[in-house]
Scaffold this motif. Structure first.
Motif, PDB file in Angstrom:
ATOM      1  N   THR A   9       5.602  -3.291  -4.216  1.00  0.00           N
ATOM      2  CA  THR A   9       5.360  -4.410  -5.124  1.00  0.00           C
ATOM      3  C   THR A   9       3.868  -4.545  -5.326  1.00  0.00           C
ATOM      4  OG1 THR A   9       5.290  -6.009  -3.310  1.00  0.00           O
ATOM      5  CG2 THR A   9       7.409  -5.692  -4.388  1.00  0.00           C
ATOM      6  N   ARG A  10       3.459  -5.235  -6.370  1.00  0.00           N
ATOM      7  CA  ARG A  10       2.042  -5.434  -6.612  1.00  0.00           C
ATOM      8  C   ARG A  10       1.726  -6.863  -6.253  1.00  0.00           C
ATOM      9  NH1 ARG A  10      -2.563  -3.721  -9.109  1.00  0.00           N
ATOM     10  NH2 ARG A  10      -1.671  -1.879  -9.932  1.00  0.00           N
ATOM     11  N   GLY A  11       1.827  -7.664  -5.673  1.00  0.00           N
ATOM     12  CA  GLY A  11       1.410  -9.009  -5.401  1.00  0.00           C
ATOM     13  C   GLY A  11       2.439  -9.666  -4.520  1.00  0.00           C
ATOM     14  N   SER A  13      15.538  12.972   1.332  1.00  0.00           N
ATOM     15  CA  SER A  13      14.326  13.201   2.122  1.00  0.00           C
ATOM     16  C   SER A  13      13.140  12.328   1.722  1.00  0.00           C
ATOM     17  CB  SER A  13      13.917  14.680   2.015  1.00  0.00           C
ATOM     18  OG  SER A  13      13.642  15.016   0.668  1.00  0.00           O
ATOM     19  N   ILE A  14      13.330  11.423   0.774  1.00  0.00           N
ATOM     20  CA  ILE A  14      12.207  10.674   0.208  1.00  0.00           C
ATOM     21  C   ILE A  14      11.722   9.520   1.082  1.00  0.00           C
ATOM     22  CG2 ILE A  14      13.504   8.951  -1.136  1.00  0.00           C
ATOM     23  CD1 ILE A  14      10.560  11.003  -2.489  1.00  0.00           C
ATOM     24  N   ALA A  15      12.555   8.986   1.957  1.00  0.00           N
ATOM     25  CA  ALA A  15      12.214   7.754   2.691  1.00  0.00           C
ATOM     26  C   ALA A  15      10.876   7.825   3.445  1.00  0.00           C
ATOM     27  CB  ALA A  15      13.343   7.351   3.627  1.00  0.00           C
ATOM     28  N   PRO A  16      10.603   8.860   4.224  1.00  0.00           N
ATOM     29  CA  PRO A  16       9.311   8.880   4.925  1.00  0.00           C
ATOM     30  C   PRO A  16       8.115   8.890   3.962  1.00  0.00           C
ATOM     31  CG  PRO A  16      10.825  10.419   5.950  1.00  0.00           C
ATOM     32  CD  PRO A  16      11.462   9.971   4.664  1.00  0.00           C
ATOM     33  N   LEU A  17       8.233   9.607   2.857  1.00  0.00           N
ATOM     34  CA  LEU A  17       7.147   9.630   1.881  1.00  0.00           C
ATOM     35  C   LEU A  17       6.998   8.259   1.223  1.00  0.00           C
ATOM     36  CD1 LEU A  17       4.953  11.099   0.320  1.00  0.00           C
ATOM     37  CD2 LEU A  17       6.726  11.952  -1.238  1.00  0.00           C
ATOM     38  N   ALA A  18       8.101   7.618   0.892  1.00  0.00           N
ATOM     39  CA  ALA A  18       8.052   6.278   0.300  1.00  0.00           C
ATOM     40  C   ALA A  18       7.385   5.293   1.253  1.00  0.00           C
ATOM     41  CB  ALA A  18       9.461   5.809  -0.062  1.00  0.00           C
ATOM     42  N   GLY A  61       0.242   2.850   2.374  1.00  0.00           N
ATOM     43  CA  GLY A  61      -1.077   3.186   1.841  1.00  0.00           C
ATOM     44  C   GLY A  61      -1.545   2.208   0.783  1.00  0.00           C
ATOM     45  N   VAL A  62      -0.684   1.878  -0.197  1.00  0.00           N
ATOM     46  CA  VAL A  62      -1.117   0.968  -1.262  1.00  0.00           C
ATOM     47  C   VAL A  62      -1.295  -0.456  -0.759  1.00  0.00           C
ATOM     48  CG1 VAL A  62      -0.184   2.335  -3.159  1.00  0.00           C
ATOM     49  CG2 VAL A  62       1.203   0.519  -2.187  1.00  0.00           C
ATOM     50  N   ARG A  63      -0.637  -0.806   0.320  1.00  0.00           N
ATOM     51  CA  ARG A  63      -0.802  -2.147   0.889  1.00  0.00           C
ATOM     52  C   ARG A  63      -2.127  -2.289   1.649  1.00  0.00           C
ATOM     53  NH1 ARG A  63       3.881  -5.264   1.045  1.00  0.00           N
ATOM     54  NH2 ARG A  63       5.734  -4.145   0.372  1.00  0.00           N
ATOM     55  N   ARG A  64      -2.637  -1.190   2.194  1.00  0.00           N
ATOM     56  CA  ARG A  64      -3.807  -1.257   3.078  1.00  0.00           C
ATOM     57  C   ARG A  64      -5.085  -0.651   2.517  1.00  0.00           C
ATOM     58  NH1 ARG A  64       0.281   0.750   7.205  1.00  0.00           N
ATOM     59  NH2 ARG A  64       1.158  -1.182   7.995  1.00  0.00           N
ATOM     60  N   HIS A  65      -4.990   0.094   1.433  1.00  0.00           N
ATOM     61  CA  HIS A  65      -6.162   0.827   0.939  1.00  0.00           C
ATOM     62  C   HIS A  65      -6.323   0.637  -0.569  1.00  0.00           C
ATOM     63  CE1 HIS A  65      -6.585   2.872   4.802  1.00  0.00           C
ATOM     64  NE2 HIS A  65      -5.273   2.907   4.802  1.00  0.00           N
ATOM     65  N   PRO A  66      -7.563   0.657  -1.041  1.00  0.00           N
ATOM     66  CA  PRO A  66      -7.796   0.456  -2.471  1.00  0.00           C
ATOM     67  C   PRO A  66      -7.307   1.632  -3.330  1.00  0.00           C
ATOM     68  CG  PRO A  66      -9.859   0.932  -1.350  1.00  0.00           C
ATOM     69  CD  PRO A  66      -8.812   0.769  -0.289  1.00  0.00           C
ATOM     70  N   ALA A 114       2.158  -0.185  -8.134  1.00  0.00           N
ATOM     71  CA  ALA A 114       1.776  -1.028  -6.995  1.00  0.00           C
ATOM     72  C   ALA A 114       0.304  -0.925  -6.640  1.00  0.00           C
ATOM     73  CB  ALA A 114       2.630  -0.671  -5.775  1.00  0.00           C
ATOM     74  N   GLY A 115      -0.364   0.138  -7.030  1.00  0.00           N
ATOM     75  CA  GLY A 115      -1.764   0.319  -6.650  1.00  0.00           C
ATOM     76  C   GLY A 115      -2.366   1.541  -7.313  1.00  0.00           C
TER      77      GLY A 115
END
Length: 127
Positions: free
Chosen positions: A5-7, A48-53, A59-64, A90-91
């Motif tokens: 999510t974005r916000g 197989s996508i869950a770990p990448l997701a 990453g988008v929650r913690r980094h610019p 999301a980022g």
């Protein structure tokens, strides 16, 4: 799995049920010039996508800026394409060295017009 999510007021999008990475779908992560780099290797689909997701979401929650090094992806379907779109929304996402199959998938769906691709992690980090 965390929802992209974005916000804080945004409603999370539906996520697939948690799954374990297939053999050969491997991730590594590190910080580079203030950006978070996720290196994906192997085949990515709904199984197989869950770990990448999870890695991209964190990453988008913690980094610019988040960089996906896609150079080692051997297969991608619409599941990965959807994840890239959600992460972009999301980022700040940069995709590095997508293989021909992923490039083609992005071209025929028009996603190449919204994703920012770069040739190297350093190029992505500084853009």
């Amino acid at each position: 799995m965390p929802a992209l999510t974005r916000g804080t007021n945004a409603k999370p999008l539906p996520q697939p049920a948690p799954a374990h990475a297939r053999p050969g779908a491997v991730l590594s992560q590190y910080e580079r010039h203030g950006a978070w780099v996720v290196v994906a290797r192997g085949a990515y689909d709904m199984d197989s996508i869950a770990p990448l997701a999870q890695a991209l979401d964190a990453g988008v929650r913690r980094h610019p800026k988040v960089i996906l090094d896609a150079s080692g992806i051997t297969f991608a379907d619409s599941t990965l394409l959807n994840l890239l779109i959600l992460t972009h929304q999301a980022g700040a996402l940069r995709v590095v060295a997508p293989p021909p199959q992923l490039k083609r998938l992005c071209e025929i769906t028009g996603v190449d017009s919204i994703l920012q691709t770069r040739d190297s992690v350093d190029d992505a980090a500084f853009s």
